[in-house]
Design a protein around this motif. Sequence first.
Motif, PDB file in Angstrom:
ATOM      1  N   UNK A  53     -25.560 -38.259  -3.330  1.00 29.86           N
ATOM      2  CA  UNK A  53     -26.271 -38.121  -2.057  1.00 29.86           C
ATOM      3  C   UNK A  53     -27.699 -37.694  -2.362  1.00 29.86           C
ATOM      4  N   UNK A  54     -28.624 -38.659  -2.318  1.00 32.70           N
ATOM      5  CA  UNK A  54     -30.031 -38.391  -2.604  1.00 32.70           C
ATOM      6  C   UNK A  54     -30.774 -38.152  -1.300  1.00 32.70           C
ATOM      7  N   UNK A  55     -31.463 -37.014  -1.221  1.00 37.36           N
ATOM      8  CA  UNK A  55     -32.225 -36.698  -0.025  1.00 37.36           C
ATOM      9  C   UNK A  55     -33.443 -37.615   0.086  1.00 37.36           C
ATOM     10  N   UNK A  56     -33.851 -37.902   1.295  1.00 37.66           N
ATOM     11  CA  UNK A  56     -34.914 -38.871   1.529  1.00 37.66           C
ATOM     12  C   UNK A  56     -36.230 -38.467   0.889  1.00 37.66           C
ATOM     13  N   UNK A  57     -36.952 -39.429   0.324  1.00 38.17           N
ATOM     14  CA  UNK A  57     -38.233 -39.199  -0.329  1.00 38.17           C
ATOM     15  C   UNK A  57     -39.355 -39.639   0.604  1.00 38.17           C
ATOM     16  N   UNK A  58     -40.321 -38.714   0.829  1.00 37.83           N
ATOM     17  CA  UNK A  58     -41.485 -39.005   1.682  1.00 37.83           C
ATOM     18  C   UNK A  58     -41.079 -39.562   3.036  1.00 37.83           C
ATOM     19  N   UNK A 152     -21.537 -24.275 -20.227  1.00 39.93           N
ATOM     20  CA  UNK A 152     -20.150 -24.440 -19.777  1.00 39.93           C
ATOM     21  C   UNK A 152     -19.687 -25.882 -19.624  1.00 39.93           C
ATOM     22  N   UNK A 153     -20.612 -26.822 -19.357  1.00 43.26           N
ATOM     23  CA  UNK A 153     -20.227 -28.205 -19.084  1.00 43.26           C
ATOM     24  C   UNK A 153     -20.303 -29.095 -20.316  1.00 43.26           C
ATOM     25  N   UNK A 154     -20.619 -28.527 -21.466  1.00 44.74           N
ATOM     26  CA  UNK A 154     -20.571 -29.231 -22.754  1.00 44.74           C
ATOM     27  C   UNK A 154     -21.397 -30.521 -22.769  1.00 44.74           C
ATOM     28  N   UNK A 155     -22.473 -30.541 -22.004  1.00 46.46           N
ATOM     29  CA  UNK A 155     -23.337 -31.714 -21.996  1.00 46.46           C
ATOM     30  C   UNK A 155     -22.871 -32.840 -21.104  1.00 46.46           C
ATOM     31  N   UNK A 156     -21.800 -32.650 -20.352  1.00 41.62           N
ATOM     32  CA  UNK A 156     -21.261 -33.716 -19.513  1.00 41.62           C
ATOM     33  C   UNK A 156     -21.713 -33.634 -18.062  1.00 41.62           C
ATOM     34  N   UNK A 157     -21.378 -34.678 -17.301  1.00 37.85           N
ATOM     35  CA  UNK A 157     -21.607 -34.765 -15.864  1.00 37.85           C
ATOM     36  C   UNK A 157     -23.087 -34.650 -15.502  1.00 37.85           C
ATOM     37  N   UNK A 158     -23.916 -35.454 -16.152  1.00 38.74           N
ATOM     38  CA  UNK A 158     -25.337 -35.579 -15.817  1.00 38.74           C
ATOM     39  C   UNK A 158     -26.028 -34.219 -15.833  1.00 38.74           C
ATOM     40  N   UNK A 335     -13.111 -32.321 -11.732  1.00 35.98           N
ATOM     41  CA  UNK A 335     -13.966 -32.495 -10.568  1.00 35.98           C
ATOM     42  C   UNK A 335     -15.187 -31.601 -10.711  1.00 35.98           C
ATOM     43  N   UNK A 336     -16.368 -32.124 -10.388  1.00 34.59           N
ATOM     44  CA  UNK A 336     -17.620 -31.387 -10.557  1.00 34.59           C
ATOM     45  C   UNK A 336     -18.528 -31.651  -9.362  1.00 34.59           C
ATOM     46  N   UNK A 337     -19.198 -30.580  -8.895  1.00 29.87           N
ATOM     47  CA  UNK A 337     -20.217 -30.706  -7.855  1.00 29.87           C
ATOM     48  C   UNK A 337     -21.519 -30.106  -8.380  1.00 29.87           C
ATOM     49  N   UNK A 338     -22.627 -30.839  -8.199  1.00 28.36           N
ATOM     50  CA  UNK A 338     -23.946 -30.359  -8.603  1.00 28.36           C
ATOM     51  C   UNK A 338     -24.930 -30.525  -7.454  1.00 28.36           C
ATOM     52  N   UNK A 339     -25.799 -29.528  -7.317  1.00 27.90           N
ATOM     53  CA  UNK A 339     -26.890 -29.600  -6.346  1.00 27.90           C
ATOM     54  C   UNK A 339     -28.197 -29.429  -7.093  1.00 27.90           C
ATOM     55  N   UNK A 368     -27.382 -34.457  -4.576  1.00 26.36           N
ATOM     56  CA  UNK A 368     -26.095 -33.805  -4.820  1.00 26.36           C
ATOM     57  C   UNK A 368     -25.157 -34.822  -5.446  1.00 26.36           C
ATOM     58  N   UNK A 369     -24.341 -34.355  -6.400  1.00 29.04           N
ATOM     59  CA  UNK A 369     -23.374 -35.217  -7.073  1.00 29.04           C
ATOM     60  C   UNK A 369     -21.979 -34.635  -6.919  1.00 29.04           C
ATOM     61  N   UNK A 370     -21.020 -35.508  -6.626  1.00 30.07           N
ATOM     62  CA  UNK A 370     -19.607 -35.152  -6.667  1.00 30.07           C
ATOM     63  C   UNK A 370     -18.917 -36.136  -7.604  1.00 30.07           C
ATOM     64  N   UNK A 371     -18.268 -35.611  -8.619  1.00 32.53           N
ATOM     65  CA  UNK A 371     -17.576 -36.448  -9.604  1.00 32.53           C
ATOM     66  C   UNK A 371     -16.114 -36.062  -9.682  1.00 32.53           C
ATOM     67  N   UNK A 372     -15.240 -37.072  -9.645  1.00 32.96           N
ATOM     68  CA  UNK A 372     -13.800 -36.873  -9.762  1.00 32.96           C
ATOM     69  C   UNK A 372     -13.257 -37.883 -10.747  1.00 32.96           C
ATOM     70  N   UNK A 373     -12.472 -37.435 -11.745  1.00 37.15           N
ATOM     71  CA  UNK A 373     -11.986 -38.397 -12.702  1.00 37.15           C
ATOM     72  C   UNK A 373     -10.991 -37.834 -13.690  1.00 37.15           C
ATOM     73  N   UNK A 374     -10.781 -38.588 -14.743  1.00 37.19           N
ATOM     74  CA  UNK A 374      -9.777 -38.252 -15.748  1.00 37.19           C
ATOM     75  C   UNK A 374     -10.328 -38.615 -17.121  1.00 37.19           C
ATOM     76  N   UNK A 375      -9.989 -37.818 -18.108  1.00 41.78           N
ATOM     77  CA  UNK A 375     -10.328 -38.102 -19.507  1.00 41.78           C
ATOM     78  C   UNK A 375      -9.063 -38.029 -20.341  1.00 41.78           C
ATOM     79  N   UNK A 376      -8.861 -39.048 -21.164  1.00 37.92           N
ATOM     80  CA  UNK A 376      -7.719 -39.083 -22.059  1.00 37.92           C
ATOM     81  C   UNK A 376      -8.216 -39.108 -23.507  1.00 37.92           C
TER      82      UNK A 376
END
Length: 378
Positions: A53-58, A152-158, A335-339, A368-376
Amino acid sequence: MLSLRSGMKMHSSHFRIPAVTAAVLLASGISGAASAANVELYGSIDNGLRVTAARGIDGASSQTTVGMESGQWFPNLIGLKGSESLGNGYSVAFSLENRFNNDSGTFLEEGRLFDNQALLMVNTEKWTVAAGRMEGLSSTMGEFDLMCPMEPFEGGWAEAGGGNVFANIGLSANNAVAARVRPIAGLTVTGAYSLGVETEKPGFSAKRHYAAIGSSYQNDRLWAGFTYEVLTKGDAASKNDHVFKAGVNYDFGPVRAFIAYSYTKNHTWWGVNSDSNSYMLGFTAPAAGGLIRTSVQYFDGKSVKLADGTDFNADRTVASIGYTYPVSKRTTLWGVYSYSHGSKSLNRNSKSGYTMASTEERAEANRSLVSLGVTHFF
């Protein structure tokens, strides 16, 4: 603290290459597999949904996108690793790793079979020397990485893992040599140098060169480390890129706290070479069989006066929270949420007196980013 990225080999499968398979591999160009050897096969497959969800620019309308994104926590990776004892405490080892896009089945880097690393190593109990293609010391990936345990996020999730907040030299170095020594229990010291990051450019001075030194110390509760990396630009008119990072994490039981700092000089941020300071405070804590991860990061860019008299000065703040839940030894749900909020040259509304980053770059810094997934892991 052993990060999962550096611990992927724990999930590896041991096998002996039979003659028929060796012949196939030899025909494919992997000649080292022709003789029978004990080899570890390991890797990870990571995929999930990402809502942006990218907030509007200009004054433009906000944009929300939903898509499949592979490699959010871990890169999709297949690795081969093996070693042979030479006696008297010496051994020879190799590590070959390929990254791929599991949503399309393509190589992450087209035209390169082992893009992540391709290393030949000589080991003893006290030291390791390696040569080949390698990831940087603060890349969060590879045999010699020291960055993963810093946050804490080990370089993952942008941006949750420091993307465009903490600097990354952002390369895999060809023609590299590295050495790691372990003088006392828990302490490692690592150095690396690339004789030429690119292979296609003629002449030593025309190539970019990567040089780095780093160290880490670990005991039952504490991890502390730093990296200092320099990248020459291969151009007499360009200044060298300097990146320093340091971090500490400590297990207070059950909460583990993280603190990290980074300083850059002549690093390219949003198309402009500038200096910067980055700060991070984070925590992890067990909860309901999984692990809560959270952090706050702040990027403080230094002002650069451009030719038109305006200033480029970018600041960014990122707050993130996530949860990883291992459903088995090798499979983890997450699952990860970033603002993210950008200001000055990254503000979503243009500011008088500042050179603004591009519309796309400001949209990334104000989203804002919401990520949901799985790693094997295998």
